[in-house]
Design an enzyme around this catalytic site. Structure first.
Site, PDB file in Angstrom:
ATOM      1  N   ASN A  12      29.588  47.710-103.212  1.00 30.89           N
ATOM      2  CA  ASN A  12      30.143  46.374-102.967  1.00 30.89           C
ATOM      3  C   ASN A  12      30.512  45.616-104.240  1.00 30.89           C
ATOM      4  OD1 ASN A  12      29.941  46.416-100.028  1.00 30.89           O
ATOM      5  ND2 ASN A  12      27.745  46.442-100.383  1.00 30.89           N
ATOM      6  N   ASN A  76      23.891  49.160-112.710  1.00 28.06           N
ATOM      7  CA  ASN A  76      23.745  48.160-111.662  1.00 28.06           C
ATOM      8  C   ASN A  76      23.934  48.907-110.354  1.00 28.06           C
ATOM      9  OD1 ASN A  76      23.711  46.120-109.841  1.00 28.06           O
ATOM     10  ND2 ASN A  76      25.175  44.804-110.916  1.00 28.06           N
ATOM     11  N   ALA A  79      22.588  47.348-104.071  1.00 27.01           N
ATOM     12  CA  ALA A  79      21.548  47.445-103.037  1.00 27.01           C
ATOM     13  C   ALA A  79      20.715  48.724-103.161  1.00 27.01           C
ATOM     14  CB  ALA A  79      22.192  47.367-101.657  1.00 27.01           C
ATOM     15  N   HIS A 102      21.595  43.520-113.601  1.00 27.85           N
ATOM     16  CA  HIS A 102      21.981  42.760-112.406  1.00 27.85           C
ATOM     17  C   HIS A 102      22.651  41.457-112.809  1.00 27.85           C
ATOM     18  CE1 HIS A 102      19.828  45.410-109.742  1.00 27.85           C
ATOM     19  NE2 HIS A 102      18.780  45.327-110.547  1.00 27.85           N
ATOM     20  N   ARG A 109      15.233  36.099-105.327  1.00 28.77           N
ATOM     21  CA  ARG A 109      15.976  36.119-104.068  1.00 28.77           C
ATOM     22  C   ARG A 109      15.073  36.630-102.930  1.00 28.77           C
ATOM     23  NH1 ARG A 109      21.629  38.825-105.124  1.00 28.77           N
ATOM     24  NH2 ARG A 109      21.920  37.999-102.994  1.00 28.77           N
TER      25      ARG A 109
END
Ligand code: CA2
Length: 144
Positions: A12, A76, A79, A102, A109
């Site tokens: 993503n 990175n 998920a 990140h 979070r």
């Protein structure tokens, strides 16, 4: 010979700059690549900058970093950071230092982002700085 740093991006992250700017900012992945390329040139490093939405492709690229004799990997894993034992096994197998990167700070979070399999194998982590996370991680990689 010029040392190469692999900069690998997971699922993503190709959408950066188009959605959720409050969390991930407005820079696109291409913007981040351009900044990383410019800083790498100043540091005398070559970079291999890639993105995939597929876990096994990240595993293959970690193996490729070893075969290519890469100086370091900035990862990175998005998920997959929080789910992938396969990525941890690859990191532990390749003998190339991996720095976890990140844009946001997952620790602040949702609880499901607090576990990092990538972090269990990484030599360092840089997070929460937006695109600057990549630049700071690259500067750390230069010192390895
Ligand atoms: O903060 C980071 O860099 C993350 O690796 C981003 C991942 C997230 O799963 C990690 O917990 C932290 C998510 C990347 C999704 O990227 C998007 C970009 C634009 C719009 C929507 C998602």
């Amino acid at each position: 010979m010029t040392a190469t740093v692999f900069i690998l991006n997971g699922p993503n992250l190709n959408l950066l700059g188009t959605r959720e700017p409050a969390i991930y900012g407005t820079a696109t992945l291409a913007d981040i690549e351009a900044r990383a390329r410019a800083r790498a040139a100043e540091l005398g490093l070559a970079i291999e900058f890639r993105q995939t939405n597929h876990e096994g492709v990240l595993v293959d690229w970690l193996h490729e970093a070893r075969a290519a004799g890469a100086k370091a990997v900035l990862l990175n894993a998005a998920a997959y950071t929080h789910t992938s034992v396969a990525l941890l096994d690859a990191i532990l197998a390749i003998g190339v230092p991996v720095i976890e990167v990140h844009l946001s700070d997952p620790a602040t979070r949702e609880p499901f982002r607090h576990l990092s399999y990538v972090g269990m194998g990484a030599v360092a982590e840089v997070k929460g700085l937006g695109p600057d996370s990549y630049i700071v991680a690259l500067e750390q990689a230069a010192t390895l």
